[in-house]
Design a protein around this motif. Structure first.
Motif, PDB file in Angstrom:
ATOM      1  N   MET A   1     -11.081  -8.507   8.290  1.00  0.00           N
ATOM      2  CA  MET A   1     -10.222  -7.405   7.930  1.00  0.00           C
ATOM      3  C   MET A   1      -9.008  -7.939   7.177  1.00  0.00           C
ATOM      4  O   MET A   1      -8.388  -8.911   7.600  1.00  0.00           O
ATOM      5  N   ASN A   2      -8.690  -7.303   6.067  1.00  0.00           N
ATOM      6  CA  ASN A   2      -7.503  -7.669   5.291  1.00  0.00           C
ATOM      7  C   ASN A   2      -6.365  -6.731   5.635  1.00  0.00           C
ATOM      8  O   ASN A   2      -6.532  -5.518   5.666  1.00  0.00           O
ATOM      9  N   ILE A   3      -5.201  -7.310   5.896  1.00  0.00           N
ATOM     10  CA  ILE A   3      -4.021  -6.527   6.239  1.00  0.00           C
ATOM     11  C   ILE A   3      -2.901  -6.888   5.274  1.00  0.00           C
ATOM     12  O   ILE A   3      -2.513  -8.047   5.161  1.00  0.00           O
ATOM     13  N   SER A   4      -2.395  -5.880   4.580  1.00  0.00           N
ATOM     14  CA  SER A   4      -1.210  -6.034   3.739  1.00  0.00           C
ATOM     15  C   SER A   4      -0.108  -5.183   4.350  1.00  0.00           C
ATOM     16  O   SER A   4      -0.343  -4.050   4.759  1.00  0.00           O
ATOM     17  N   VAL A   5       1.100  -5.734   4.394  1.00  0.00           N
ATOM     18  CA  VAL A   5       2.239  -5.020   4.949  1.00  0.00           C
ATOM     19  C   VAL A   5       3.290  -4.885   3.849  1.00  0.00           C
ATOM     20  O   VAL A   5       3.648  -5.876   3.209  1.00  0.00           O
ATOM     21  N   ILE A   6       3.765  -3.652   3.639  1.00  0.00           N
ATOM     22  CA  ILE A   6       4.850  -3.411   2.688  1.00  0.00           C
ATOM     23  C   ILE A   6       6.126  -3.163   3.488  1.00  0.00           C
ATOM     24  O   ILE A   6       6.157  -2.307   4.375  1.00  0.00           O
ATOM     25  N   VAL A   7       7.165  -3.930   3.168  1.00  0.00           N
ATOM     26  CA  VAL A   7       8.458  -3.810   3.844  1.00  0.00           C
ATOM     27  C   VAL A   7       9.480  -3.308   2.824  1.00  0.00           C
ATOM     28  O   VAL A   7       9.901  -4.068   1.951  1.00  0.00           O
ATOM     29  N   PRO A   8       9.863  -2.028   2.906  1.00  0.00           N
ATOM     30  CA  PRO A   8      10.904  -1.541   1.989  1.00  0.00           C
ATOM     31  C   PRO A   8      12.273  -2.053   2.440  1.00  0.00           C
ATOM     32  O   PRO A   8      12.532  -2.177   3.643  1.00  0.00           O
ATOM     33  N   SER A  22       9.450 -11.091  12.811  1.00  0.00           N
ATOM     34  CA  SER A  22       8.649 -10.323  13.761  1.00  0.00           C
ATOM     35  C   SER A  22       7.184 -10.292  13.327  1.00  0.00           C
ATOM     36  O   SER A  22       6.278 -10.444  14.145  1.00  0.00           O
ATOM     37  N   LEU A  23       6.943 -10.103  12.044  1.00  0.00           N
ATOM     38  CA  LEU A  23       5.563 -10.117  11.537  1.00  0.00           C
ATOM     39  C   LEU A  23       4.907 -11.482  11.770  1.00  0.00           C
ATOM     40  O   LEU A  23       3.729 -11.560  12.099  1.00  0.00           O
ATOM     41  N   ALA A  24       5.686 -12.551  11.620  1.00  0.00           N
ATOM     42  CA  ALA A  24       5.144 -13.901  11.818  1.00  0.00           C
ATOM     43  C   ALA A  24       4.824 -14.183  13.282  1.00  0.00           C
ATOM     44  O   ALA A  24       4.042 -15.086  13.584  1.00  0.00           O
ATOM     45  N   ASP A  25       5.396 -13.405  14.199  1.00  0.00           N
ATOM     46  CA  ASP A  25       5.149 -13.595  15.636  1.00  0.00           C
ATOM     47  C   ASP A  25       3.962 -12.788  16.157  1.00  0.00           C
ATOM     48  O   ASP A  25       3.653 -12.859  17.352  1.00  0.00           O
ATOM     49  N   ASN A  31      -2.474 -10.589   5.906  1.00  0.00           N
ATOM     50  CA  ASN A  31      -2.919 -11.469   4.826  1.00  0.00           C
ATOM     51  C   ASN A  31      -1.832 -11.654   3.776  1.00  0.00           C
ATOM     52  O   ASN A  31      -1.825 -12.649   3.053  1.00  0.00           O
ATOM     53  N   GLU A  32      -0.942 -10.680   3.695  1.00  0.00           N
ATOM     54  CA  GLU A  32       0.183 -10.763   2.759  1.00  0.00           C
ATOM     55  C   GLU A  32       1.264  -9.783   3.195  1.00  0.00           C
ATOM     56  O   GLU A  32       0.985  -8.794   3.858  1.00  0.00           O
ATOM     57  N   VAL A  33       2.493 -10.107   2.805  1.00  0.00           N
ATOM     58  CA  VAL A  33       3.619  -9.209   3.028  1.00  0.00           C
ATOM     59  C   VAL A  33       4.290  -8.998   1.677  1.00  0.00           C
ATOM     60  O   VAL A  33       4.586  -9.956   0.957  1.00  0.00           O
ATOM     61  N   LEU A  34       4.506  -7.742   1.351  1.00  0.00           N
ATOM     62  CA  LEU A  34       5.119  -7.362   0.083  1.00  0.00           C
ATOM     63  C   LEU A  34       6.462  -6.705   0.373  1.00  0.00           C
ATOM     64  O   LEU A  34       6.525  -5.716   1.117  1.00  0.00           O
ATOM     65  N   ILE A  35       7.522  -7.255  -0.173  1.00  0.00           N
ATOM     66  CA  ILE A  35       8.854  -6.690   0.002  1.00  0.00           C
ATOM     67  C   ILE A  35       9.113  -5.750  -1.170  1.00  0.00           C
ATOM     68  O   ILE A  35       9.118  -6.179  -2.326  1.00  0.00           O
ATOM     69  N   ALA A  36       9.314  -4.474  -0.863  1.00  0.00           N
ATOM     70  CA  ALA A  36       9.609  -3.458  -1.881  1.00  0.00           C
ATOM     71  C   ALA A  36      11.120  -3.247  -1.895  1.00  0.00           C
ATOM     72  O   ALA A  36      11.668  -2.566  -1.045  1.00  0.00           O
ATOM     73  N   ASP A  37      11.794  -3.837  -2.858  1.00  0.00           N
ATOM     74  CA  ASP A  37      13.252  -3.887  -2.890  1.00  0.00           C
ATOM     75  C   ASP A  37      13.809  -2.925  -3.946  1.00  0.00           C
ATOM     76  O   ASP A  37      13.600  -3.107  -5.142  1.00  0.00           O
ATOM     77  N   ASP A  38      14.546  -1.920  -3.465  1.00  0.00           N
ATOM     78  CA  ASP A  38      15.104  -0.895  -4.348  1.00  0.00           C
ATOM     79  C   ASP A  38      16.466  -1.304  -4.910  1.00  0.00           C
ATOM     80  O   ASP A  38      17.434  -0.560  -4.840  1.00  0.00           O
ATOM     81  N   GLY A  39      16.557  -2.509  -5.455  1.00  0.00           N
ATOM     82  CA  GLY A  39      17.752  -2.929  -6.171  1.00  0.00           C
ATOM     83  C   GLY A  39      18.802  -3.648  -5.361  1.00  0.00           C
ATOM     84  O   GLY A  39      19.987  -3.586  -5.689  1.00  0.00           O
ATOM     85  N   SER A  40      18.411  -4.354  -4.321  1.00  0.00           N
ATOM     86  CA  SER A  40      19.374  -5.097  -3.497  1.00  0.00           C
ATOM     87  C   SER A  40      20.103  -6.155  -4.313  1.00  0.00           C
ATOM     88  O   SER A  40      19.614  -6.635  -5.338  1.00  0.00           O
ATOM     89  N   GLY A  57       3.481 -21.060   5.751  1.00  0.00           N
ATOM     90  CA  GLY A  57       2.374 -21.414   6.627  1.00  0.00           C
ATOM     91  C   GLY A  57       1.774 -20.235   7.375  1.00  0.00           C
ATOM     92  O   GLY A  57       0.693 -20.345   7.945  1.00  0.00           O
ATOM     93  N   SER A  58       2.457 -19.100   7.385  1.00  0.00           N
ATOM     94  CA  SER A  58       1.974 -17.926   8.113  1.00  0.00           C
ATOM     95  C   SER A  58       1.234 -16.944   7.218  1.00  0.00           C
ATOM     96  O   SER A  58       0.125 -16.520   7.509  1.00  0.00           O
ATOM     97  N   PHE A  59       1.866 -16.573   6.114  1.00  0.00           N
ATOM     98  CA  PHE A  59       1.271 -15.635   5.167  1.00  0.00           C
ATOM     99  C   PHE A  59       2.108 -15.661   3.888  1.00  0.00           C
ATOM    100  O   PHE A  59       3.281 -16.015   3.907  1.00  0.00           O
ATOM    101  N   PRO A  60       1.495 -15.291   2.767  1.00  0.00           N
ATOM    102  CA  PRO A  60       2.273 -15.219   1.528  1.00  0.00           C
ATOM    103  C   PRO A  60       3.190 -13.996   1.535  1.00  0.00           C
ATOM    104  O   PRO A  60       2.835 -12.939   2.052  1.00  0.00           O
ATOM    105  N   VAL A  61       4.374 -14.180   0.973  1.00  0.00           N
ATOM    106  CA  VAL A  61       5.341 -13.098   0.836  1.00  0.00           C
ATOM    107  C   VAL A  61       5.626 -12.933  -0.649  1.00  0.00           C
ATOM    108  O   VAL A  61       5.893 -13.906  -1.356  1.00  0.00           O
ATOM    109  N   ARG A  62       5.566 -11.694  -1.125  1.00  0.00           N
ATOM    110  CA  ARG A  62       5.888 -11.410  -2.521  1.00  0.00           C
ATOM    111  C   ARG A  62       7.024 -10.398  -2.558  1.00  0.00           C
ATOM    112  O   ARG A  62       6.975  -9.373  -1.887  1.00  0.00           O
ATOM    113  N   HIS A  63       8.045 -10.715  -3.344  1.00  0.00           N
ATOM    114  CA  HIS A  63       9.234  -9.868  -3.451  1.00  0.00           C
ATOM    115  C   HIS A  63       9.157  -9.087  -4.759  1.00  0.00           C
ATOM    116  O   HIS A  63       9.172  -9.665  -5.833  1.00  0.00           O
TER     117      HIS A  63
END
Length: 82
Positions: A1-8, A22-25, A31-40, A57-63
Motif C-alpha cells: 500500500m502506498n501512502i502519501s500525506v499532504i501537510v498544509p 509525529s509522522l516519523a513516529d 511513502n512520501e510527505v508533501l508540504i503544501a505551503d501557502d507562502g510562508s 531515512g524515514s520517508f522523502p519530504v517534498r516542499h
C-alpha cells in the motif's frame, strides 16, 4: 500500500516540525510527505529544508511553496497533488 500525506502550512514552523516528527513516529510510515505551503516566510522554509534532511531515512519530504498573495490554500493543495 502506498501512502502519501499532504501537510498544509502557513508560517507555523514549530507546528510543522511537530507534525513531521509525529509522522516519523508512526508504526506504518508514509511513502512520501508533501508540504503544501501557502507562502510562508523564511523560518518555515528553513524548517521544511532541515526536516527534509533530518527525515531522509524515514520517508522523502517534498516542499511545495507558492507566493504569499493572500489566502490560497485550495490552490496550493491542488498544486501539491499534481
Amino acid at each position: 500500500m502506498n501512502i502519501s500525506v499532504i501537510v498544509p502550512t502557513y508560517n507555523r514552523p514549530k507546528a510543522l516540525e511537530l507534525c513531521l516528527r509525529s509522522l516519523a513516529d508512526q508504526t506504518m510510515l508514509p511513502n512520501e510527505v508533501l508540504i503544501a505551503d501557502d507562502g510562508s516566510g523564511p523560518e518555515t522554509r528553513g524548517t521544511a529544508a532541515r526536516m527534509t534532511e533530518d527525515l531522509k531515512g524515514s520517508f522523502p519530504v517534498r516542499h511545495v511553496w507558492q507566493e504569499d498573495i493572500g489566502f490560497r490554500k485550495p490552490r496550493i493543495l491542488n498544486e501539491t497533488v499534481r
